[in-house]
Design a protein around this motif. Structure first.
Motif, PDB file in Angstrom:
ATOM      1  N   GLY A  59       0.817  -1.212   0.000  1.00  0.00           N
ATOM      2  CA  GLY A  59       0.000   0.000   0.000  1.00  0.00           C
ATOM      3  C   GLY A  59       0.849   1.260   0.000  1.00  0.00           C
ATOM      4  N   LEU A  60       1.880   1.298   0.837  1.00  0.00           N
ATOM      5  CA  LEU A  60       2.777   2.454   0.879  1.00  0.00           C
ATOM      6  C   LEU A  60       3.510   2.606  -0.439  1.00  0.00           C
ATOM      7  N   LEU A  61       4.019   1.511  -0.986  1.00  0.00           N
ATOM      8  CA  LEU A  61       4.747   1.568  -2.250  1.00  0.00           C
ATOM      9  C   LEU A  61       3.858   2.098  -3.370  1.00  0.00           C
ATOM     10  N   THR A  62       2.629   1.626  -3.401  1.00  0.00           N
ATOM     11  CA  THR A  62       1.667   2.062  -4.419  1.00  0.00           C
ATOM     12  C   THR A  62       1.334   3.542  -4.256  1.00  0.00           C
ATOM     13  N   ASN A  63       1.088   3.965  -3.028  1.00  0.00           N
ATOM     14  CA  ASN A  63       0.778   5.382  -2.776  1.00  0.00           C
ATOM     15  C   ASN A  63       1.935   6.300  -3.151  1.00  0.00           C
ATOM     16  N   LEU A  64       3.161   5.888  -2.840  1.00  0.00           N
ATOM     17  CA  LEU A  64       4.317   6.712  -3.200  1.00  0.00           C
ATOM     18  C   LEU A  64       4.397   6.890  -4.710  1.00  0.00           C
ATOM     19  N   TRP A  65       4.103   5.838  -5.446  1.00  0.00           N
ATOM     20  CA  TRP A  65       4.137   5.963  -6.897  1.00  0.00           C
ATOM     21  C   TRP A  65       2.990   6.837  -7.407  1.00  0.00           C
ATOM     22  N   ASP A  66       1.793   6.556  -6.918  1.00  0.00           N
ATOM     23  CA  ASP A  66       0.615   7.292  -7.392  1.00  0.00           C
ATOM     24  C   ASP A  66       0.688   8.779  -7.062  1.00  0.00           C
ATOM     25  N   GLU A  67       1.154   9.109  -5.863  1.00  0.00           N
ATOM     26  CA  GLU A  67       1.137  10.501  -5.415  1.00  0.00           C
ATOM     27  C   GLU A  67       2.398  11.290  -5.763  1.00  0.00           C
ATOM     28  N   LYS A  68       3.549  10.616  -5.748  1.00  0.00           N
ATOM     29  CA  LYS A  68       4.805  11.348  -5.905  1.00  0.00           C
ATOM     30  C   LYS A  68       5.674  10.840  -7.054  1.00  0.00           C
ATOM     31  N   HIS A  69       5.231   9.782  -7.703  1.00  0.00           N
ATOM     32  CA  HIS A  69       6.018   9.139  -8.766  1.00  0.00           C
ATOM     33  C   HIS A  69       7.393   8.702  -8.256  1.00  0.00           C
ATOM     34  N   VAL A  70       7.403   8.182  -7.036  1.00  0.00           N
ATOM     35  CA  VAL A  70       8.613   7.636  -6.430  1.00  0.00           C
ATOM     36  C   VAL A  70       8.485   6.120  -6.453  1.00  0.00           C
ATOM     37  N   ALA A  71       9.454   5.471  -7.114  1.00  0.00           N
ATOM     38  CA  ALA A  71       9.490   4.011  -7.151  1.00  0.00           C
ATOM     39  C   ALA A  71      10.470   3.549  -6.076  1.00  0.00           C
ATOM     40  N   LEU A  72       9.942   3.281  -4.898  1.00  0.00           N
ATOM     41  CA  LEU A  72      10.771   2.866  -3.764  1.00  0.00           C
ATOM     42  C   LEU A  72      11.213   1.419  -3.957  1.00  0.00           C
ATOM     43  N   THR A  73      12.513   1.183  -3.851  1.00  0.00           N
ATOM     44  CA  THR A  73      13.080  -0.157  -3.912  1.00  0.00           C
ATOM     45  C   THR A  73      13.358  -0.597  -2.480  1.00  0.00           C
ATOM     46  N   VAL A  74      12.989  -1.839  -2.163  1.00  0.00           N
ATOM     47  CA  VAL A  74      13.198  -2.368  -0.822  1.00  0.00           C
ATOM     48  C   VAL A  74      14.108  -3.588  -0.912  1.00  0.00           C
ATOM     49  N   LEU A  75      15.200  -3.548  -0.162  1.00  0.00           N
ATOM     50  CA  LEU A  75      16.154  -4.654  -0.106  1.00  0.00           C
ATOM     51  C   LEU A  75      16.096  -5.266   1.288  1.00  0.00           C
ATOM     52  N   PHE A  76      15.993  -6.590   1.343  1.00  0.00           N
ATOM     53  CA  PHE A  76      15.917  -7.286   2.623  1.00  0.00           C
ATOM     54  C   PHE A  76      17.236  -7.988   2.924  1.00  0.00           C
ATOM     55  N   HIS A  77      17.610  -7.980   4.197  1.00  0.00           N
ATOM     56  CA  HIS A  77      18.789  -8.705   4.662  1.00  0.00           C
ATOM     57  C   HIS A  77      18.344  -9.668   5.767  1.00  0.00           C
ATOM     58  N   THR A  78      18.723 -10.923   5.633  1.00  0.00           N
ATOM     59  CA  THR A  78      18.380 -11.917   6.650  1.00  0.00           C
ATOM     60  C   THR A  78      19.147 -11.620   7.940  1.00  0.00           C
ATOM     61  N   PRO A  79      18.686 -12.174   9.063  1.00  0.00           N
ATOM     62  CA  PRO A  79      19.449 -11.998  10.305  1.00  0.00           C
ATOM     63  C   PRO A  79      20.880 -12.523  10.176  1.00  0.00           C
ATOM     64  N   GLU A  80      21.056 -13.623   9.444  1.00  0.00           N
ATOM     65  CA  GLU A  80      22.402 -14.193   9.264  1.00  0.00           C
ATOM     66  C   GLU A  80      23.310 -13.229   8.497  1.00  0.00           C
ATOM     67  N   ASN A  81      22.793 -12.640   7.426  1.00  0.00           N
ATOM     68  CA  ASN A  81      23.600 -11.686   6.666  1.00  0.00           C
ATOM     69  C   ASN A  81      23.793 -10.379   7.420  1.00  0.00           C
ATOM     70  N   THR A  82      22.797 -10.004   8.210  1.00  0.00           N
ATOM     71  CA  THR A  82      22.971  -8.821   9.061  1.00  0.00           C
ATOM     72  C   THR A  82      24.110  -9.077  10.043  1.00  0.00           C
ATOM     73  N   ASP A  83      24.130 -10.258  10.665  1.00  0.00           N
ATOM     74  CA  ASP A  83      25.230 -10.619  11.575  1.00  0.00           C
ATOM     75  C   ASP A  83      26.581 -10.572  10.862  1.00  0.00           C
ATOM     76  N   ARG A  84      26.630 -11.168   9.702  1.00  0.00           N
ATOM     77  CA  ARG A  84      27.884 -11.342   8.976  1.00  0.00           C
ATOM     78  C   ARG A  84      28.434 -10.029   8.422  1.00  0.00           C
ATOM     79  N   TYR A  85      27.558  -9.193   7.853  1.00  0.00           N
ATOM     80  CA  TYR A  85      28.046  -8.032   7.120  1.00  0.00           C
ATOM     81  C   TYR A  85      27.665  -6.675   7.705  1.00  0.00           C
TER      82      TYR A  85
END
Length: 101
Positions: A59-85
């Protein structure tokens, strides 16, 4: 006064359960990619929770595009990769949360 980017980050952090969320920068990514200016990283997300979080963020991603033409990219990091890096992001997050109270 909070700027637009920080308000977006705050909203994302709230949606994902107050996990560490930060804008992508030179400390977490090497090189450049299209959309990097509007890319948020979310840390400590088990792979099994990724799909539900994307659904909750939609919903937030859609609203940002519809209202502001912002294409928000979301990157996820697992707990293991958060620990490691990226363990340092937890310290930043804890300090930020302590300052917000």
């Amino acid at each position: 006064m909070v700027n637009e980017r920080e308000e977006i980050r705050r909203q994302v952090r709230e949606i994902v359960g107050m996990r560490p969320v930060r804008w992508t920068d030179h400390r977490t990514t090497k090189g450049d990619f299209p959309g990097r200016d509007w890319a948020l990283e979310i840390f400590d997300v088990p792979s099994s929770e990724r799909r539900e979080l994307i659904h909750r963020l939609w919903g937030l991603l859609t609203n940002l595009w519809d209202e502001k033409h912002v294409a928000l990219t979301v990157l996820f990091h697992t707990p293991e990769n958060t620990d490691r890096y990226y363990a340092w992001v937890r310290e930043e997050h804890a300090a930020e949360m302590a300052g917000a109270t």
